[in-house]
Design an enzyme around this catalytic site. Structure first.
Site: not given
Length: 378
Positions: A30-31, A33, A167, A174, A38, A115
């Site tokens: 999970f890149d 989580g 990926h 929202d 960021g 990556y």
């Protein structure tokens, strides 16, 4: 000033590997989580990552120990030409009109292990908004022998292969289309059977279905039906009496290929479907839940939508899953050229007419007098 989106964010991404060998079957990162997408943001370089007249933004981040640090030039903002915006040659009047398209680009690039992921938000003169993800870097290789089974991998060099993998991204959108009370519709193109009123059998229509509850709104892309999803404000109308809105136009995007009983399918259940819709809740921010690291599964979107809450004429959040299924090829080695994924959000009835009629000509070379004046006056 008219609102469209309160917030658009990449809520999660997962990279599930499709090779059953012990060296690769556990790779399901999970890149966002687990890795923290960021904090993997890289500094951008003028003339390499970004071209033209650039404005850079630094990013202030927190280390794993809670200490602040800054990444210089983490975000790049610039404007660029993007070909023809609109064009028409009037064969009867002998006039010609062309306008060039420009787009505002806001981009950042994160390196997650092997990556690189470039996130490019584009804002167009016709009101459209696009997210394009650019995938590059180095594949995760494996050594193979001449007799090895390669049904789950692609050969890229002598004795070197790349395992099949995906990926898969999820964006949290929202929407606030002219206010917070919005409704989501599924729009399918449907052929009409030949018969009275359709003697030649050529007719087709757009079938629009409201997605009234969370369970009803768990949907997948259907390219054969040209499926899109339209988010509208039923309380605001354009000059034709239509509710104002935007449509989410997906790409030819995959869903998670791992078996539904697999560990990764339970932990990354958001990736099993292309669309989810929830009523806004400040605690529901990430598609796989707040703590996907080592979670047994079922958190995030599956848990929230199990309540089957109403989602009409309310503050809706649209969750879109998209990505790339990577069957590795020799051209991906030793460094992978960019592969693209993403989606477009386009106005549909949000404006009363083409909002780009007033775009000026390019140095006066693309305009014949009188052609557009009548359109502007009408």
């Amino acid at each position: 000033m008219r609102p469209v989106l309160y917030r658009a964010s990449v809520s999660e991404m997962v990279v599930p590997y499709g090779h059953p060998s012990p060296m690769h079957n556990w790779k399901n990162a999970f890149d966002a989580g687990e890795w923290g997408l960021g904090r993997m943001t890289q500094s951008l370089t003028l003339g390499c990552d970004c071209l033209g007249v650039i404005h850079y933004f630094d990013a202030l981040l927190s280390s794993e120990q809670g200490h602040p640090y800054s990444v210089e030039n983490a975000i790049c903002m610039h404007e660029e030409d993007y070909g023809i915006l609109w064009k028409h040659v009037d064969l009867h009047g002998g006039t010609s009109e062309v306008r060039r398209s420009r787009r505002l680009v806001i981009s950042s690039i994160a390196t997650v292990g092997n990556y690189e992921y470039g996130f490019f938000w584009y804002f167009y003169l016709d009101g459209s908004i696009q997210l394009e993800v650019k995938l590059t870097g180095v594949i995760s290789p494996m050594a193979v022998g001449s007799d090895d089974d390669l049904q789950f991998a692609g050969l890229v060099g002598p004795g070197v292969a790349g395992p099949n993998h995906q990926h898969l991204f999820n964006v949290r959108l929202d929407f606030d289309i002219d206010g917070v009370d919005n409704t989501v519709y599924e729009c399918d193109a449907e052929a009409v059977a030949p018969g009275p009123g359709n003697e030649l059998g050529n007719a087709w229509r757009s079938v629009v279905t409201p997605l009234e509850s969370e369970q009803r709104a768990i949907r997948n892309v259907d390219a054969a039906r040209s499926r899109v999803w339209k988010i509208v404000n039923p309380n605001r109308k354009n000059r034709l009496g239509q509710p104002v809105g935007y449509k989410l136009i997906p790409g030819a995007t995959p869903t998670l290929l791992a078996h539904e009983e697999s560990s990764i399918a339970k932990r990354a259940a958001f990736a099993r479907h292309n669309l989810w819709v929830t009523p806004y809740s400040p605690d529901e921010r990430r598609a796989a839940g707040e703590y996907p690291n080592q979670h047994a599964g079922g958190d995030g979107l599956p848990r929230w939508t199990a309540a089957d809450r109403a989602i009409t004429d309310t503050d809706v959040v649209v969750w879109h899953s998209f990505g790339v299924t990577h069957v590795v090829r020799p051209e991906d080695w030793p460094v992978m050229p960019v592969e693209y994924a993403g989606f477009l959000m386009a106005p549909v009835g949000f404006f009363d007419r083409n909002p780009a009629l007033d775009v000026p000509t390019a140095n006066g070379h693309c305009h014949s007098e009188g052609a557009i004046d009548g359109l502007m006056e009408s």
